[in-house]
Each structure stands twice: as C-alpha cells, then as structure tokens.
Design a protein around this motif. Structure first.
Motif, PDB file in Angstrom:
ATOM      1  N   UNK A 125       0.781  -1.221   0.000  1.00 23.32           N
ATOM      2  CA  UNK A 125       0.000   0.000   0.000  1.00 23.32           C
ATOM      3  C   UNK A 125       0.815   1.275   0.000  1.00 23.32           C
ATOM      4  N   UNK A 126       2.146   1.161  -0.155  1.00 21.45           N
ATOM      5  CA  UNK A 126       2.987   2.362  -0.228  1.00 21.45           C
ATOM      6  C   UNK A 126       2.641   3.135  -1.500  1.00 21.45           C
ATOM      7  N   UNK A 195      -4.963   0.820  -3.029  1.00 20.31           N
ATOM      8  CA  UNK A 195      -6.338   0.963  -2.559  1.00 20.31           C
ATOM      9  C   UNK A 195      -7.297   1.281  -3.703  1.00 20.31           C
ATOM     10  N   UNK A 196      -6.814   2.061  -4.669  1.00 19.14           N
ATOM     11  CA  UNK A 196      -7.638   2.374  -5.838  1.00 19.14           C
ATOM     12  C   UNK A 196      -7.720   1.178  -6.769  1.00 19.14           C
ATOM     13  N   UNK A 197      -6.599   0.488  -6.942  1.00 22.40           N
ATOM     14  CA  UNK A 197      -6.566  -0.666  -7.831  1.00 22.40           C
ATOM     15  C   UNK A 197      -7.544  -1.748  -7.386  1.00 22.40           C
ATOM     16  N   UNK A 198      -7.721  -1.887  -6.071  1.00 24.06           N
ATOM     17  CA  UNK A 198      -8.562  -2.947  -5.535  1.00 24.06           C
ATOM     18  C   UNK A 198     -10.036  -2.576  -5.454  1.00 24.06           C
ATOM     19  N   UNK A 199     -10.410  -1.434  -6.011  1.00 22.14           N
ATOM     20  CA  UNK A 199     -11.826  -1.082  -6.045  1.00 22.14           C
ATOM     21  C   UNK A 199     -12.586  -2.047  -6.941  1.00 22.14           C
ATOM     22  N   UNK A 206     -15.027  -9.346  -5.589  1.00 24.19           N
ATOM     23  CA  UNK A 206     -15.200  -8.742  -4.266  1.00 24.19           C
ATOM     24  C   UNK A 206     -14.323  -9.356  -3.209  1.00 24.19           C
ATOM     25  N   UNK A 207     -13.480 -10.311  -3.576  1.00 27.33           N
ATOM     26  CA  UNK A 207     -12.668 -11.014  -2.579  1.00 27.33           C
ATOM     27  C   UNK A 207     -11.562 -10.140  -2.006  1.00 27.33           C
ATOM     28  N   UNK A 208     -11.175  -9.082  -2.750  1.00 26.88           N
ATOM     29  CA  UNK A 208     -10.070  -8.254  -2.265  1.00 26.88           C
ATOM     30  C   UNK A 208     -10.510  -7.311  -1.148  1.00 26.88           C
ATOM     31  N   UNK A 209     -11.785  -7.248  -0.916  1.00 26.43           N
ATOM     32  CA  UNK A 209     -12.258  -6.426   0.194  1.00 26.43           C
ATOM     33  C   UNK A 209     -12.643  -5.037  -0.224  1.00 26.43           C
TER      34      UNK A 209
END
Length: 209
Positions: A125-126, A195-199, A206-209
């Motif tokens: 997440x850096x 965080x944006x990539x995992x949207x 939806x598994x990435x949260x």
C-alpha cells in the motif's frame, strides 16, 4: 538463474566486498566511475551499512547472478507512516561487468532491484517513494533506466540542497546525513495506489475487500 531476495547479516561480508571495490561515495552510490577517490570511504561505507542494519525501518534486497554471486544490493527505508518509503543506497559489483541498456549508468540488475522493491512496497500500500539525487546527474540516475517502474509515477522535485546542507526535519527520512555535493530531493507518487486498484472495477469477485 538470477534471483532477488531479502539480505540478512549473513550477507554482510559480500556487501563489504562490493564496497571495497569502490573508492568513493559518488562512485558507489551514484555509480559514477569518474568520481575521485575519497580517503575515508571504506571505513565510512561499512559504518553506514552497520548503521542501516541497526534501523528496523531499513530493508536490504540483493540481486544474485547465475553463479549465486551478489551482483548488486539496495536499501529501502520506511517512514513512520504507511504511505512513504525512501530509496536509499544502491550499489553494483563493478567486477561483474553487468549488462545495461545502451548509455545507461545503472545495470539491468540494479534496475530489477529497484522495480522489485517498488513492487514489494506497492503491494503493502505504499504510495510515495523518495530519492536523493546528485544535482546535474538526474538524467543518468537510476530512475533514468528505460524500464524503471518509477517512470510510471508522478515525479516532483521537492527541494534542492547545497553541499553539506541537511533537509528540514520532516524530510530527514530521505537524507539524515550531509553529503558534500549539491543534490535534490525527488518524490515519486503512484498514479494508481493499491487501494484504488482494488476497487470494484478491478475486483469483480469482491474477494479483495
């Protein structure tokens, strides 16, 4: 085949062997083969490695060639947050004649190390990487390699430093000891943080949260 892994104190002797093949800070850390020798470089460079080992916020990674020899190493230093990391020293083994892009100062091995480290910290997440670069040599710095992942980041010059000058306290994670060359601090900001990539658009399950 070549490999990259975290370095441990067991690798210290090999790191020192590489440093012993250099004769100055600019020669080792900026890979400037024309830099004049520095009388205290060997003593100081090993002290600096010891200093970084003692800091729990520092991560060393090494690139090993086909024969298992340490060809290059790099140090990343975490900040006291979850978003910023400094790309600290990078050192190549000059005796191995490592392949490099035409006209590039840094080898493909060193570039792979930078990219591996950037990917490693991106997965945590850096979002922001920092670097001190010698003024006037930015176009031949490690980020100038044509395959460097940081070329995909937004690059901003934060400030210039005169020879011997330290940055403000807020930027001491970039440079906390004076160097006796003019330099500049650069910030590389991720255009697509994890965080944006995992949207949802990138996570249909939806598994990435």
């Amino acid at each position: 085949m070549p490999s990259i892994r975290h370095l441990t104190p067991a690798d210290y002797a090999d790191m020192c062997d590489i440093l012993d093949q250099h004769s100055s800070g600019p020669g080792a850390y900026a890979n400037d083969r024309n830099a004049p020798p520095s009388p205290d470089f060997h003593r100081h460079s090993k002290w600096y490695i010891d200093y970084l080992w003692d800091k729990q916020m520092a991560n060393f990674f090494g690139y090993f060639d086909d024969e298992g020899r340490l060809a290059a190493f790099i140090c990343f230093v975490r900040w006291l947050n979850t978003t910023d990391v400094t790309i600290n020293i990078r050192v190549e083994n000059p005796s191995l004649d490592l392949p490099r892009a035409e006209g590039a100062r840094w080898s493909d091995a060193a570039n792979d190390l930078v990219n591996w480290g950037v990917g490693y910290f991106w997965s945590e997440g850096i979002t922001t990487f920092w670097s001190l670069q010698i003024k006037g040599q930015e176009e031949s710095s490690f980020t100038a390699h044509p395959s460097c992942l940081l070329n995909q980041y937004q690059r901003d010059k934060v400030m210039n430093l005169s020879a011997g000058e330290l940055p403000p306290e807020a930027l001491r994670r970039v440079q906390w000891m004076p160097i006796f060359q003019e330099s500049a601090i650069y910030k590389y900001t991720d255009p697509l943080p994890l965080a944006e990539y995992l949207k949802v658009d990138n996570d249909p399950t939806g598994d990435a949260g």
